[in-house]
Design a protein around this motif. Structure first.
Motif, PDB file in Angstrom:
ATOM      1  N   ALA A 177      -0.555  12.439  -7.841  1.00  0.00           N
ATOM      2  CA  ALA A 177      -1.613  13.399  -7.489  1.00  0.00           C
ATOM      3  C   ALA A 177      -1.019  14.747  -7.110  1.00  0.00           C
ATOM      4  CB  ALA A 177      -2.441  12.845  -6.336  1.00  0.00           C
ATOM      5  N   LEU A 178       0.033  14.701  -6.294  1.00  0.00           N
ATOM      6  CA  LEU A 178       0.648  15.958  -5.854  1.00  0.00           C
ATOM      7  C   LEU A 178       1.295  16.677  -7.037  1.00  0.00           C
ATOM      8  CD1 LEU A 178       2.249  14.789  -2.481  1.00  0.00           C
ATOM      9  CD2 LEU A 178       0.253  16.223  -2.784  1.00  0.00           C
ATOM     10  N   LEU A 197       2.080   1.835  -3.414  1.00  0.00           N
ATOM     11  CA  LEU A 197       0.985   2.392  -4.196  1.00  0.00           C
ATOM     12  C   LEU A 197       0.786   3.873  -3.885  1.00  0.00           C
ATOM     13  CD1 LEU A 197      -2.117   0.056  -4.219  1.00  0.00           C
ATOM     14  CD2 LEU A 197      -1.032   1.179  -6.143  1.00  0.00           C
ATOM     15  N   LEU A 198       0.824   4.134  -2.599  1.00  0.00           N
ATOM     16  CA  LEU A 198       0.618   5.515  -2.154  1.00  0.00           C
ATOM     17  C   LEU A 198       1.693   6.425  -2.692  1.00  0.00           C
ATOM     18  CD1 LEU A 198      -0.468   5.432   1.555  1.00  0.00           C
ATOM     19  CD2 LEU A 198      -1.671   6.348  -0.396  1.00  0.00           C
ATOM     20  N   GLY A 229       0.928   6.735  -6.466  1.00  0.00           N
ATOM     21  CA  GLY A 229      -0.325   7.442  -6.698  1.00  0.00           C
ATOM     22  C   GLY A 229      -0.321   8.826  -6.085  1.00  0.00           C
ATOM     23  N   GLY A 230       0.125   8.901  -4.831  1.00  0.00           N
ATOM     24  CA  GLY A 230       0.160  10.190  -4.139  1.00  0.00           C
ATOM     25  C   GLY A 230       1.102  11.146  -4.841  1.00  0.00           C
ATOM     26  N   LEU A 256      -0.848  21.982 -12.091  1.00  0.00           N
ATOM     27  CA  LEU A 256      -2.023  22.775 -12.444  1.00  0.00           C
ATOM     28  C   LEU A 256      -2.003  24.159 -11.802  1.00  0.00           C
ATOM     29  CD1 LEU A 256      -4.751  20.010 -12.235  1.00  0.00           C
ATOM     30  CD2 LEU A 256      -4.138  21.336 -14.247  1.00  0.00           C
ATOM     31  N   ALA A 257      -1.235  24.267 -10.710  1.00  0.00           N
ATOM     32  CA  ALA A 257      -1.186  25.568 -10.024  1.00  0.00           C
ATOM     33  C   ALA A 257      -0.672  26.643 -10.967  1.00  0.00           C
ATOM     34  CB  ALA A 257      -0.295  25.468  -8.792  1.00  0.00           C
ATOM     35  N   LEU A 292      -5.981  28.409 -13.029  1.00  0.00           N
ATOM     36  CA  LEU A 292      -7.416  28.221 -13.233  1.00  0.00           C
ATOM     37  C   LEU A 292      -8.083  28.286 -11.868  1.00  0.00           C
ATOM     38  CD1 LEU A 292      -7.207  25.277 -15.752  1.00  0.00           C
ATOM     39  CD2 LEU A 292      -7.924  27.608 -16.242  1.00  0.00           C
ATOM     40  N   ALA A 336       0.837  -1.212   0.000  1.00  0.00           N
ATOM     41  CA  ALA A 336       0.000   0.000   0.000  1.00  0.00           C
ATOM     42  C   ALA A 336       0.860   1.244   0.000  1.00  0.00           C
ATOM     43  CB  ALA A 336      -0.910  -0.008   1.228  1.00  0.00           C
ATOM     44  N   ALA A 365      -1.382  18.312  -9.040  1.00  0.00           N
ATOM     45  CA  ALA A 365      -1.883  19.530  -8.380  1.00  0.00           C
ATOM     46  C   ALA A 365      -0.886  20.663  -8.537  1.00  0.00           C
ATOM     47  CB  ALA A 365      -2.139  19.242  -6.906  1.00  0.00           C
ATOM     48  N   ARG A 366       0.392  20.339  -8.369  1.00  0.00           N
ATOM     49  CA  ARG A 366       1.427  21.375  -8.465  1.00  0.00           C
ATOM     50  C   ARG A 366       1.515  21.908  -9.893  1.00  0.00           C
ATOM     51  NH1 ARG A 366       7.078  21.972  -5.837  1.00  0.00           N
ATOM     52  NH2 ARG A 366       7.130  24.222  -6.073  1.00  0.00           N
TER      53      ARG A 366
END
Lengths: 1093, 277
Positions: free
Chosen positions: A527-528, A519-520, A523-524, A534-535, A539, A516, A531-532
């Protein structure tokens, strides 16, 4: 469990709890019910105390003056009990030599008089009553009588005294028996400071210390005199902090400039200036002050004799007694103080507030002072006097920093060491020796020495550790236990496996966890990263009412105009991120983001980043020539104090013009969009709006001056410039600010001034009023901030130190000159409002002698008005404005008919609550009943209603009916008089009259709860700039308050919020339960129906 | 869905079938659709909260505590905005939220009902999302306990509704993320206390990496590398939450909360899958 059993159990639990509480209270009265394990004991006596008590030479009697517990505010309620417990312990240990008594002076008027005769005074403490601030006057003092010696009084005993009270009492006895001389640590160059040592020697024990060179300050030192410092390093700052934290005080005197002598060139005296080596900026920044760069020139200057003639040296500033203000201290020098080529000091209001200091200018330059850049080459004294410089007034040269925490020491900064140098001490007709005496009397007074001897309870500072040491300790503290536990777990697991063998039938949780975790991580991480990533796309959806996340329309318009020939070149001059203090590290990003938005709005923009540390000397010189100067800052970073020299500026170039925005403080970042938009406006128009600022210095009334000073042969003081921070804010915001000297014969306001700001007119106002009216009549704008009173709390011995309130008249005189003719009135009444705030103010306590002592005490009475944003009228001045504190404000009224006849429109901008009342003061103290509420008329409270605290008047202002000034020969004919018809009607002018000047003073402007700087910037922008740009100035998040809420309503809302907050989930839960139960009940029936069908 | 609730649901004749085997029976109903399955699990889980004292004690205690702290200074500060409430909750939620999430799977494992649950004809994802939705609903109930504050603000002053909406959105996203990793920790640990403590610790890591002082200290450990700033900008929940509280909802924040929550739920599914196999 049956209901009956549950009831019984509940009753038993309640009884048991009550029993426990009662038992605890009984135990609390037992003599030694507690064990005190700490080094500092509250009531358990240490061996030293016991031995001292055993050796008392005479009877000691301690009298405690405490108000009854029920009258005390919550934080003071346990003080009497703790004091009593300690005194009992002392009494038991002293075998009859020590006695105590505790009395309540409120119970018996004779007791209050008895206490007053001993100098014991009650004090005001803040309390919270029914969700509002209130104040209570209470007694909490100790008087220590020891044989026939004078009593020692400890006034205002609070919880903070308790840890050291035992030592304080014992040291008070010791001090009475064997008074000790204060120890002064003198850190000064070997040459030029011999006399100060001689001067100090009779009163103190002087210890020369090489503090500059790295020596530690002596542990026993009570005062540090650091004269002509050199380079300031972090260790100096750390040592100073520690010294002050231990209650000791420090005096630092020095200038960044040195005058090596005077040459006689072609009959003219030419001074030789040189850098002294003193790095004032980091030291002053560390304490919330700033050096004013440049050479200070003053019309009141010292003279020297050269070649048989007296030459006045404008850089040798003479601060005469009138320009000194030692009111908050005991004694005053009462004569001239000289400062040779001083570094003028400026308070940094925001930082001072954050650091917990309050700056008091003890001595300042005169009204006719100027600042000019240091000459590059030899310049004669005559030329300096001729060329002069930028007019500034009353520059602080000697500043006292008073700590908010009374256990901390004082810090005094002098802009030059002249008063303490041999040269200064030998100057005839100067009060330098008296100054030293005054500083000693206050900084090492017996009560301060008592604190020093008892010691201040603070955690021991850490020894100096390097980064690896700190890292190792940090790792040990954080990771040691987890590491041990993990090791134990691993060992146990290993042992179990060996015993049982591996279990193939079951998935190991550890393996699951590891999978796990993998995976984290993947995956994490994705995701981070998403997010970074897209900053950067920017938008976003802005839900706020003011759309603060987006540039204002005016900013976008200015950006759109920056094309073609006006294309914009921006240069970010920032030290690299790792070299910036932590709080500044995000600033370059914010500037870049705003520039990106401008580009998106249509600006043709090129952005370059300059790292000054990559530049050579020439490159840095080019920056300096462009106006980009480094900032010298100190910062606490990771257990270390560091001195940093950093660059933080934005250079904008367009159409051959350049603007430099220095981003040195939080205020600059807070108003970044406005500063940038305003800079674009200046680049496009080539014009910097000009503000003329007129202000007077605080001074005593003639009666006070006579009673408290002149009858004692003392000069009555005047305060230093109280609006310097306000002027600094406006200059930093991008305005051209000119200080206007008040000339009794007629003040000259610059003709090109876009706005005249007049802070607190004071008698005689005609010389300013006349040009102000001219300015208004010429279509100009003016901001006048004036109030009638400055309400002083006072305690007199003769009245048992009962607090009385005296409205000190400020004599603005605009209530009787010109404005009443127009129909505008600043009403001369003391105004009260139920909607109030609390503050700590100076209270005059007249113990002995004609001059009262100043004590900082709490005030929470209705003359400390709180102007709520709920009562602001929507206008560019009030946009983006939170609540404002208007202490002792006056209110504004106007004659609608008269104004209408004149064509002047009046808009009330800031209003009080409905619950106001006033008092037409003519003399004496404010009647006590008026502090509680409005007077009664026919048995009902006579509320005044909502009144205007600030109003804007727009229209053609008439000429005065009588000339305000006497005509001067050959001068301009006075305005008004016998031929009003001859006066043209005048262009429409704008006058913003604010009924309070107090919020704009240095120590209040950046009050974090009531940002008067926002009001000032809004008002100035609204009056000096066009409406769109003014709207940009007002763009900020502001917490707007609400109108007066009656105590009953406050209580109701509290009950609603707490009750409904708890009831709502219950209701929803019950509803849900009922719903589910209903469905379940219905379903079998449905099934039966289906079966039947 | 805790064991008693699951059992009760199974025994209820005519109750909403989740397709599990009726004791003694042989036939199995068709598995429900994805959303229906999620809704069924969520409803059962929620019912189990409200059948016991959990929902009442939790929401009342948390709402009263948070509202009391806010009200303590509200009239003294005199500001008609909720920023004090929104500033307070990130310090309370690392305690409040693991209290919900700790039981999601740990209790099933402790009661040995997880095996039963995983043999029902619903996919683990449905069970996970159902339980997660129920936990979110309970958290929503706690947030509903602060609505009287909103009512009070509008009755007394003129607060910015956009900021309040942004703040609540931030709280919902914050809660969604914390409940998601709380669910994972609950699935991993098998013990409620361990799940609570680790959930609180991880929660504080998310929050404190956004605290100025912590960032400054971490940066000071390796100034050239600035680990504090790196964590603040990349890992911490606070910049995204603060943006919402300022009324600014950024796509990057939505992605941060949404994607991280999804990853945690996916990892929970992975753990449960491993447990089943």
């Amino acid at each position: 469990m049956s209901r009956y059993a549950a009831l019984l159990l509940g009753a038993a639990l309640v009884l048991l709890s009550l029993n426990t509480v009662f038992a605890l209270r009984v135990i609390g009265h037992l003599p030694e019910p507690r064990l005190e394990l700490g080094r500092v004991k509250l009531a358990q006596l240490d061996r030293e105390t016991e031995s001292r008590l055993a050796g008392l030479a005479a009877d000691a009697v301690v009298t405690g003056y405490f108000s009854h517990r029920s009258r005390m505010p919550s934080h003071l309620r346990r003080v009497e009990g703790e004091v009593r417990r300690l005194l009992e312990a002392l009494e038991r240990a002293a075998a009859g030599r020590f006695r105590y008594q505790i009395v309540d002076p409120d119970e018996e008027p004779d007791l209050a008089r008895y206490a007053a005769r001993r100098g014991v005074a009650p004090f005001r403490a803040r309390s919270v009553e029914r969700d509002a601030y209130s104040e209570r006057t209470v007694w909490s003092s100790l008087a220590v009588a020891y044989g026939a010696r004078p009593e020692v009084v400890l006034n205002g005993v609070g919880p903070e005294h308790l840890p050291r009270l035992q030592t304080l009492l014992i040291e008070a006895l010791e001090q009475a028996e064997r008074p000790r001389r204060p120890v002064v640590a003198l850190a000064a160059p070997a040459q030029g400071f011999a006399l100060i040592e001689e001067l100090l020697a009779p009163h103190t024990e002087v210890v020369r210390v090489g503090f500059q060179e790295g020596a530690e300050l002596p542990e026993g030192a009570d005062l540090l005199l650091w004269l002509d410092p050199g380079a300031v390093e972090p260790r100096h700052l750390r040592a100073l902090d520690r010294f002050l934290d231990r209650g000791r005080s420090a005096v630092v005197a020095g200038s960044e400039l040195r005058v090596d002598g005077l040459d006689l060139v072609a009959g003219e005296a030419v001074p030789r200036f040189a850098a002294s080596g003193f790095a004032a900026a980091p030291l002053l920044h560390h304490f919330g002050l700033r050096p004013r760069r440049g050479l200070v020139l003053d019309a009141r200057a010292e003279q020297v004799e050269i070649g048989g003639r007296a030459v006045e040296l404008p850089f040798a500033v003479r601060s005469i007694a009138h320009n000194q203000d030692f009111r908050t201290l005991r004694g005053q020098p009462n004569g001239h103080l000289a400062f040779l080529a001083p570094t003028a000091l400026a308070p940094d209001g925001e930082r001072l507030a954050r650091l917990g200091w309050r700056a008091e200018a003890l001595a300042s330059s005169s009204e006719r002072t100027a600042l000019r850049p240091l000459p590059d080459g030899p310049v004669s004294v005559e030329r300096l006097a001729r060329e002069w410089g930028e007019p500034v007034a009353h520059l602080p040269l000697l500043v006292l920093l008073r700590p908010e925490d009374p256990w901390r020491g004082f810090a005094v900064f002098a802009g030059a060491s002249t008063p303490f140098s041999d040269q200064g001490l030998l100057m005839p007709g100067h009060a330098h020796r008296a100054l030293v005496g005054v500083l000693l009397e206050n900084l090492v007074s017996p009560d301060r020495l008592l604190i020093h001897r008892a010691g201040v309870v603070r955690p021991e500072p850490l020894p100096e550790l390097g980064a690896p040491g700190r890292l190792a300790w940090r790792a040990a503290a954080v990771l040691a236990l987890p590491a041990v536990l993990l090791a134990v777990a691993a060992a146990r697991r290993g042992g179990r496996r060996q015993r049982r063998g591996p279990r193939a039938d079951r998935v190991s949780p550890a393996r699951s966890g590891a999978a796990a975790a993998a995976l984290l991580l993947v995956g994490g991480g994705l995701a981070l990263a998403a997010a970074r990533g897209l900053a950067g796309l920017d938008l976003r959806l802005d839900l706020s009412r003011e759309r603060l996340a987006e540039p204002a329309p005016e900013t976008r318009r200015l950006a759109r105009a920056a094309t073609g020939e006006r294309a914009l070149a921006a240069e970010l001059v920032f030290t690299r991120r790792s070299g910036l203090p932590p709080q500044m590290r995000g600033w370059p990003g914010r500037v870049r983001e705003l520039l990106r938005r401008l580009e998106r709005a249509g600006a043709e923009l090129t952005v370059a980043t300059v790292f000054p540390e990559d530049l050579d000397e020439q490159g840095r010189a080019r920056l300096a020539a462009a106006g980009v100067e480094p900032l010298e800052l100190t910062a606490h970073e990771e257990e270390e104090t560091r001195v940093r020299t950093v660059y933080s500026a934005l250079v904008l170039r367009s159409g051959g013009r350049t603007e430099v925005l220095t981003l040195g403080d939080d205020a600059a970042i807070e108003s970044l969009e406005f500063r940038l938009a305003f800079a674009l406006h200046r680049l496009q128009t080539g014009r910097r709006p000009h503000l003329a600022v007129v202000s007077d210095v605080p001074r005593l009334t003639p009666a006070e001056a006579h009673e408290q000073y002149q009858t004692q042969g003392l000069f009555a003081p005047r305060g230093a410039d109280p609006y310097g921070v306000a002027r600094g804010l406006l200059a930093d915001s991008g305005f051209r600010v000119t200080h206007v000297e008040v000339d009794p014969r007629g003040t000259e306001i610059p003709r090109d001034a876009d706005l005249v700001i007049w802070f607190q007119p004071r008698r005689r106002v005609e010389p300013v009023l006349e040009p102000l009216v001219r300015h208004l009549r010429a279509g100009g704008s003016a901001l006048v901030a004036a109030q009638h009173f400055n309400i002083q709390p006072r305690q007199y011995r003769g009245t048992g130190f009962r607090t009385v309130y005296w409205p000190q008249p400020q004599t603005p005189e605009i209530d009787r000159l010109y404005f009443p003719e127009v129909g505008i009135h600043l009403v001369r009444e003391v105004l009260f409002d139920e909607l109030r705030t609390a503050d700590v103010t100076e209270t005059q306590v007249a113990r002995t002698g004609p001059r009262p002592e100043m004590e900082r005490q709490v005030q929470a009475l209705p003359f400390l008005l709180r102007a709520s944003a709920a009562n602001f009228v929507p206008h560019p001045v009030t946009r983006g404005l939170g609540d404002q504190a208007f202490p002792w404000a006056s209110y504004v009224t106007w004659d609608e008919e008269r104004l209408e006849r004149l064509g002047i429109a009046a808009i009330p901008l800031i209003r009080s609550s409905e619950r106001t009342w006033s008092f037409a003061w003519e003399g004496g103290w404010i009647p006590e009943e008026l502090l509680a509420g409005p007077p009664l008329e026919d048995g009902r409270p006579a509320w005044l209603g909502r009144v205007a605290l600030a109003a804007l008047f727009e229209g053609p202002f008439p000429a005065p009916s009588e000339p305000l000034l006497e005509p001067e020969e050959g001068g301009e004919p006075p305005l008004g008089g016998e031929t009003p018809a001859a006066e043209p009607a005048g262009a429409p002018g704008r006058l913003l009259l604010v009924g309070a000047s107090e919020p704009f003073k240095n120590h209040r402007l950046f009050d974090p709860d009531f940002r008067a700087d926002h009001l000032l910037l809004n008002a100035v922008a609204a009056l000096a700039l066009d409406e769109e740009l003014a709207a940009v100035a007002a763009r900020r998040p502001a917490a707007r308050g609400f109108d007066y809420v009656a105590p009953e309503r406050r209580l109701r809302w509290r009950v609603v919020v707490l009750g409904a907050g708890a009831a709502l989930p219950v209701a929803i839960g019950l509803g849900l339960g009922a719903l589910l139960a209903g469905r379940w009940r219905r379903r079998p029936a449905l099934g039966r129906r289906r079966a039947a069908a | 869905m805790s064991a008693p609730a699951a059992g009760a649901a199974a025994e209820r004749p005519g109750g909403e079938t989740v397709g599990h085997r009726v004791p003694g029976g042989t036939a199995a109903a068709a598995p429900p659709g994805t959303w229906r399955g999620i809704a069924l699990v969520a409803r059962r889980e929620l019912a189990s909260y409200f059948d016991s004292a959990i929902a009442y004690v939790y929401t009342i205690a948390c709402a009263v505590l948070a509202n009391s702290i806010f009200m303590n200074e509200f009239f003294l500060a005199g500001a008609a905005d909720m920023s004090a409430y929104f500033d307070l909750l990130p310090l309370l939620l690392p305690f409040f939220l693991p209290a919900i999430s700790m039981r999601l799977w740990a209790e099933e494992r402790k009661q040995r009902t997880l095996e039963l649950l995983l043999t029902l004809p619903i996919r683990p994802l449905q069970a996970i999302l159902g339980k997660y939705a129920a936990a979110l609903a309970l958290y929503g109930l706690f947030l509903a306990g602060s609505l009287p504050i909103v009512a009070m603000l509008f009755a007394l002053g003129d607060p910015d509704p956009g900021l309040i909406a942004g703040g609540y959105l931030g709280l919902v996203l914050f809660g969604a993320l914390f409940l998601a990793f709380g669910a994972l920790l609950s699935a991993l640990s098998g013990d409620q206390i361990v799940a609570f403590v680790t959930g609180t610790a991880v929660g504080f890591a998310f929050v404190l990496t956004g605290h100025d002082r912590v960032v400054a200290v971490l940066d000071g450990l390796a100034p050239g590398w600035a680990p504090g700033t790196l964590l603040y900008e990349s890992f911490s929940v606070m910049p995204h939450y603060d943006a919402c509280v300022r009324g600014v909802v950024e796509l990057s924040s939505l992605v941060y909360f949404g994607a991280l929550s999804a990853v945690f739920l996916w990892a929970t599914g992975f753990v449960l899958e491993r447990y089943r196999t």
